[in-house]
Design a protein around this motif. Sequence first.
Motif, PDB file in Angstrom:
ATOM      1  N   HIS A 287       0.818  -1.212   0.000  1.00 35.92           N
ATOM      2  CA  HIS A 287       0.000   0.000   0.000  1.00 35.92           C
ATOM      3  C   HIS A 287       0.850   1.260   0.000  1.00 35.92           C
ATOM      4  N   ALA A 288       2.032   1.188   0.562  1.00 37.47           N
ATOM      5  CA  ALA A 288       2.921   2.350   0.509  1.00 37.47           C
ATOM      6  C   ALA A 288       3.231   2.719  -0.942  1.00 37.47           C
ATOM      7  N   GLY A 289       3.409   1.703  -1.793  1.00 37.61           N
ATOM      8  CA  GLY A 289       3.633   1.965  -3.208  1.00 37.61           C
ATOM      9  C   GLY A 289       2.411   2.573  -3.879  1.00 37.61           C
ATOM     10  N   TYR A 290       1.227   2.115  -3.486  1.00 33.91           N
ATOM     11  CA  TYR A 290      -0.041   2.665  -3.995  1.00 33.91           C
ATOM     12  C   TYR A 290      -0.161   4.140  -3.608  1.00 33.91           C
ATOM     13  N   VAL A 291       0.148   4.436  -2.347  1.00 34.36           N
ATOM     14  CA  VAL A 291       0.086   5.819  -1.856  1.00 34.36           C
ATOM     15  C   VAL A 291       1.073   6.697  -2.609  1.00 34.36           C
ATOM     16  N   GLU A 292       2.287   6.204  -2.783  1.00 35.26           N
ATOM     17  CA  GLU A 292       3.321   6.976  -3.472  1.00 35.26           C
ATOM     18  C   GLU A 292       2.944   7.218  -4.935  1.00 35.26           C
ATOM     19  N   LYS A 293       2.349   6.221  -5.558  1.00 37.24           N
ATOM     20  CA  LYS A 293       1.959   6.341  -6.965  1.00 37.24           C
ATOM     21  C   LYS A 293       0.902   7.440  -7.157  1.00 37.24           C
ATOM     22  N   LEU A 294      -0.001   7.574  -6.197  1.00 39.08           N
ATOM     23  CA  LEU A 294      -1.008   8.625  -6.276  1.00 39.08           C
ATOM     24  C   LEU A 294      -0.378  10.016  -6.143  1.00 39.08           C
ATOM     25  N   GLY A 295       0.658  10.141  -5.342  1.00 39.79           N
ATOM     26  CA  GLY A 295       1.395  11.389  -5.255  1.00 39.79           C
ATOM     27  C   GLY A 295       0.903  12.333  -4.177  1.00 39.79           C
ATOM     28  N   GLU A 296       1.814  13.139  -3.669  1.00 44.08           N
ATOM     29  CA  GLU A 296       1.483  14.045  -2.571  1.00 44.08           C
ATOM     30  C   GLU A 296       0.506  15.135  -2.981  1.00 44.08           C
ATOM     31  N   GLU A 297       0.554  15.550  -4.231  1.00 50.19           N
ATOM     32  CA  GLU A 297      -0.413  16.569  -4.677  1.00 50.19           C
ATOM     33  C   GLU A 297      -1.833  16.024  -4.595  1.00 50.19           C
ATOM     34  N   PHE A 298      -1.992  14.757  -4.964  1.00 51.49           N
ATOM     35  CA  PHE A 298      -3.300  14.125  -4.850  1.00 51.49           C
ATOM     36  C   PHE A 298      -3.751  14.096  -3.396  1.00 51.49           C
ATOM     37  N   TRP A 299      -2.870  13.653  -2.498  1.00 53.21           N
ATOM     38  CA  TRP A 299      -3.245  13.534  -1.092  1.00 53.21           C
ATOM     39  C   TRP A 299      -3.515  14.895  -0.464  1.00 53.21           C
ATOM     40  N   ALA A 300      -2.854  15.921  -0.961  1.00 52.23           N
ATOM     41  CA  ALA A 300      -3.123  17.268  -0.452  1.00 52.23           C
ATOM     42  C   ALA A 300      -4.566  17.666  -0.742  1.00 52.23           C
ATOM     43  N   GLY A 301      -5.106  17.151  -1.853  1.00 52.98           N
ATOM     44  CA  GLY A 301      -6.491  17.450  -2.186  1.00 52.98           C
ATOM     45  C   GLY A 301      -7.496  16.775  -1.278  1.00 52.98           C
ATOM     46  N   LEU A 302      -7.067  15.747  -0.535  1.00 51.15           N
ATOM     47  CA  LEU A 302      -7.943  15.062   0.419  1.00 51.15           C
ATOM     48  C   LEU A 302      -7.627  15.437   1.866  1.00 51.15           C
ATOM     49  N   ALA A 303      -6.744  16.401   2.047  1.00 50.61           N
ATOM     50  CA  ALA A 303      -6.358  16.806   3.402  1.00 50.61           C
ATOM     51  C   ALA A 303      -7.548  17.417   4.131  1.00 50.61           C
ATOM     52  N   VAL A 304      -7.556  17.260   5.445  1.00 44.44           N
ATOM     53  CA  VAL A 304      -8.632  17.816   6.274  1.00 44.44           C
ATOM     54  C   VAL A 304      -8.035  18.752   7.315  1.00 44.44           C
ATOM     55  N   GLY A 305      -8.831  19.739   7.700  1.00 45.69           N
ATOM     56  CA  GLY A 305      -8.408  20.652   8.750  1.00 45.69           C
ATOM     57  C   GLY A 305      -8.770  20.119  10.125  1.00 45.69           C
ATOM     58  N   GLU A 306      -8.386  20.872  11.134  1.00 39.95           N
ATOM     59  CA  GLU A 306      -8.646  20.441  12.503  1.00 39.95           C
ATOM     60  C   GLU A 306     -10.084  20.744  12.921  1.00 39.95           C
ATOM     61  N   ALA A 307     -10.671  19.818  13.638  1.00 39.12           N
ATOM     62  CA  ALA A 307     -11.948  20.014  14.318  1.00 39.12           C
ATOM     63  C   ALA A 307     -11.811  19.266  15.634  1.00 39.12           C
ATOM     64  N   LEU A 308     -11.150  19.908  16.595  1.00 43.59           N
ATOM     65  CA  LEU A 308     -10.729  19.227  17.813  1.00 43.59           C
ATOM     66  C   LEU A 308     -11.887  19.038  18.787  1.00 43.59           C
ATOM     67  N   SER A 309     -11.867  17.903  19.461  1.00 47.60           N
ATOM     68  CA  SER A 309     -12.826  17.626  20.518  1.00 47.60           C
ATOM     69  C   SER A 309     -12.382  18.350  21.787  1.00 47.60           C
ATOM     70  N   GLU A 310     -13.351  18.725  22.592  1.00 52.41           N
ATOM     71  CA  GLU A 310     -13.021  19.348  23.876  1.00 52.41           C
ATOM     72  C   GLU A 310     -12.426  18.305  24.826  1.00 52.41           C
ATOM     73  N   PRO A 311     -11.478  18.700  25.663  1.00 54.50           N
ATOM     74  CA  PRO A 311     -10.939  17.745  26.647  1.00 54.50           C
ATOM     75  C   PRO A 311     -12.019  17.286  27.628  1.00 54.50           C
ATOM     76  N   VAL A 312     -11.834  16.081  28.152  1.00 53.30           N
ATOM     77  CA  VAL A 312     -12.743  15.506  29.134  1.00 53.30           C
ATOM     78  C   VAL A 312     -11.964  15.247  30.412  1.00 53.30           C
ATOM     79  N   ASN A 313     -12.563  15.605  31.540  1.00 53.81           N
ATOM     80  CA  ASN A 313     -11.910  15.345  32.826  1.00 53.81           C
ATOM     81  C   ASN A 313     -12.427  14.021  33.372  1.00 53.81           C
ATOM     82  N   TYR A 314     -11.612  12.969  33.268  1.00 55.18           N
ATOM     83  CA  TYR A 314     -12.007  11.670  33.793  1.00 55.18           C
ATOM     84  C   TYR A 314     -11.872  11.612  35.315  1.00 55.18           C
ATOM     85  N   GLY A 315     -11.131  12.531  35.902  1.00 56.09           N
ATOM     86  CA  GLY A 315     -10.953  12.543  37.337  1.00 56.09           C
ATOM     87  C   GLY A 315      -9.971  11.480  37.804  1.00 56.09           C
TER      88      GLY A 315
END
Length: 318
Positions: A287-315
């Motif tokens: 799969h690493a070869g599959y990923v490399e073949k697609l190329g970083e420009e391709f993967w940049a098009g599927l990149a996602v931004g942050e949507a962070l969860s709030e911290p939880v206090n388990y105590g």
Amino acid sequence: MERTDTADGPSKVMSMRDAVAAFVHDGATVCLEGFTHLVPTAAGHEIIRQGRKDLTVVRMTADIVVDQMIAAGCVSRLVSSFVGNSSAGSLGELRRRIERADPAPLAFEEYSHYGMVCRYLAGSQRLPFYPLRSYGGSDLPGVNSDLRKVTSPYPGPDGEPEQIYVVPPVNPDVTIIHAQRADRRGNTQIWGLTGIQAEAVYAADKAIVVVEEVVEDEVVRSDPNRTLVPSHAVDAVVVCPRGAHPSFAQGYYDRDNDFYRAWSHISKDPERLRAWLAEWVYGTADHAGYVEKLGEEFWAGLAVGEALSEPVNYGRRL
């Protein structure tokens, strides 16, 4: 093969090649689960590369990776409750096999979504069957003789014993799921859209968990409620970034909608489909070869931004 022990127990980290070789054998019943999200595509591709044959594939939503495995000659029986290209079209190879036995027949066992959920519940609990009401008035019992009725041992609303449909358990030889992360012992964490992964793992004799990354034990312990599958149910942990493509991994990369739309045209033409397999699966070492073949420009098009969860206090104790 990486099997370095941790302070809390043996590491289960293996390469994809080693995990498939160890746990997926010709003639096996193989469950591949992940509901639209976290589809174990890379694992399916490795099964194809290793030339596995005569598999019974169990997957609630049989989609592109199943179409590819069928085209590669890996699958002789499919157990599913939905077949299709995830709202983007059809599965050409699967349709040819079922509708025309072209180039060979494919045995197909059909259930409803909830019927498959009940099969996994029965399998994970080692029950002989699981009852459900939803087949009443359905045509499915007419095409699947495993949908049967039993008499309830308890009286119904009218005081008489009730007849109710049941489904048999499913107990795969191996279940394979994809997840966001796990520790080296196999404590597996998933967030976002989930399906029946935990029950599918518990129903199986062996389980392979494919993850975007392996994290330290402290990361898993800091958020224990996110652990969907515990280590004792896992036999192998495979680190395979971007291994769910063209589906998505919440927080890691987006769904490749262009590929889903393209697959209908690819799979409609048997020669084009086999050319795709030759280039993208057989033509890549892993799969690493599959990923490399697609190329970083391709993967940049599927990149996602942050949507962070709030911290939880388990105590903790003072």
